[in-house]
Design an enzyme around this catalytic site. Structure first.
Site, PDB file in Angstrom:
ATOM      1  N   GLY A 159       0.844  -1.117   0.081  1.00 59.15           N
ATOM      2  CA  GLY A 159      -0.092   0.040  -0.133  1.00 59.15           C
ATOM      3  C   GLY A 159       0.857   1.214  -0.005  1.00 59.15           C
ATOM      4  O   GLY A 159       2.020   1.151   0.046  1.00 59.15           O
ATOM      5  N   VAL A 184       4.122   0.902   2.132  1.00 59.90           N
ATOM      6  CA  VAL A 184       4.411  -0.287   2.870  1.00 59.90           C
ATOM      7  C   VAL A 184       4.706  -1.248   1.855  1.00 59.90           C
ATOM      8  O   VAL A 184       4.005  -1.526   0.753  1.00 59.90           O
ATOM      9  CB  VAL A 184       2.823  -0.565   3.551  1.00 59.90           C
ATOM     10  N   GLY A 235       0.626   5.594   0.819  1.00 61.92           N
ATOM     11  CA  GLY A 235      -0.042   6.938   1.760  1.00 61.92           C
ATOM     12  C   GLY A 235       0.732   7.943   1.514  1.00 61.92           C
ATOM     13  O   GLY A 235       1.709   8.116   0.971  1.00 61.92           O
ATOM     14  N   LYS A 286       7.112  -0.832   6.684  1.00 57.19           N
ATOM     15  CA  LYS A 286       6.521   0.670   6.060  1.00 57.19           C
ATOM     16  C   LYS A 286       7.880   1.583   6.187  1.00 57.19           C
ATOM     17  O   LYS A 286       8.564   1.884   6.922  1.00 57.19           O
ATOM     18  CB  LYS A 286       5.620   1.187   7.198  1.00 57.19           C
ATOM     19  N   ASP A 320      -7.411   8.256  14.388  1.00 57.75           N
ATOM     20  CA  ASP A 320      -8.083   8.320  13.010  1.00 57.75           C
ATOM     21  C   ASP A 320      -8.622   6.839  12.887  1.00 57.75           C
ATOM     22  O   ASP A 320      -8.355   5.947  12.032  1.00 57.75           O
ATOM     23  CB  ASP A 320      -6.880   8.378  12.149  1.00 57.75           C
TER      24      ASP A 320
END
Length: 290
Positions: free
Chosen positions: A32, A39, A34, A54, A154
């Protein structure tokens, strides 16, 4: 979690497929991306154990120094949490090239966001039993964090993973990347961090928050899980945040008539405008749903 592909990342990502990071972790793919980081799917070179790696991106608009401080704070916060329903962090370090990384357990499964979106497509919502099982696990994770004075800030379906271990599902809370310690001032006063659909009134108003802000977010998650929609929508994020601050959430039974009075009451209390009117803490909310 789905892999986004095995294309070689740019130099700003610090690593490429097949690279050995810090002599410890072999990069195998991308899990992923961000705003702050990418990651990777990786393997621990010595043990062969699957790892999620990460790595902080370069050239961030907030400035690399601030980003590094927040990245290390995430590692500090998450590594201190040991509950089985919280993503486990194993290692943190810096490569010879200066890249920061956090090594954590690699999850097998999908996010609650993916689950809920898929159900909307199939025109199905979660049953109360399913929704409350997930909420119970999330509250167990939050209880430990709140005991340590940590607030997630979050909490949302995208940060809850339905992880599969030996054929059994384990709910995992992850991404404490904007978590704070109560009284911490790493995030300047007046700066809002979070996802508007799930932000508490006090968070939308840029006020100090405590664990009851996370309980509000879980109330929104429960509302969506059993009804298929969040309590507040708007043409932009500012309208949504204004609703969180000023508008009472509509009774979930208006959009999901089959929801029990008991669950509706739990959601209504979790979504109270004033923190003092919500559950006192995660354990109190959990006692109300089990």
């Amino acid at each position: 979690m789905s892999i986004i592909g095995n294309r070689r990342p740019s130099d700003s990502h610090h690593a490429g497929i097949g690279d050995l990071v810090d002599g410890r972790y072999r990069i195998e793919g991308v899990l992923g991306r961000g705003t702050w980081s990418v990651v990777y799917r990786a393997t621990a070179e010595r043990t062969g154990h699957p790892i999620a790696l990460k790595m902080l991106l370069r050239g961030l608009p907030c400035g690399d120094e601030h980003a590094e401080q927040r990245f290390f704070r995430e590692a500090q916060i998450t590594a201190a949490l040991q509950h089985p329903n919280t993503l486990r962090v194993f290692d943190v370090g810096r490569t010879s090239g200066g890249a920061l990384y956090i090594a954590s357990e690699q999850l097998q499964g999908h996010t609650l966001e993916d689950e809920l979106a898929g159900r909307v497509e199939r025109k199905r919502t979660m049953s109360e039993v399913e929704a409350l099982e997930i909420a119970d696990s999330v509250l167990r994770s939050l209880a430990e964090a709140h005991d340590r004075g940590m607030v997630h800030r979050d909490l949302k379906p995208g940060n809850i993973v339905l992880h599969t271990v030996a054929g059994e599902r384990v709910v995992k809370v992850l991404d404490f990347g904007i978590a704070s310690l109560q009284g911490d001032r790493m995030t300047p006063r007046g700066v809002s961090l979070g996802t508007p659909d799930y932000m508490s009134p006090e968070q939308c108003a840029r006020q100090d928050v405590d664990g009851r802000s996370d309980l509000y977010a879980l109330g929104v998650i429960l509302y969506r899980a059993v009804s298929g929609q969040v309590p507040f929508t708007g043409e932009d994020v500012f309208v949504v945040m204004k609703h969180h601050r000023e508008t009472d959430a509509p009774d979930v039974r208006l959009v999901a008539p089959m929801v029990s009075e008991g669950l509706a009451s739990v959601i209504d209390r979790a979504l109270a405008k004033h923190p003092a009117e919500r559950f006192h803490d995660a354990r109190a909310m959990r006692a109300a749903i089990v």
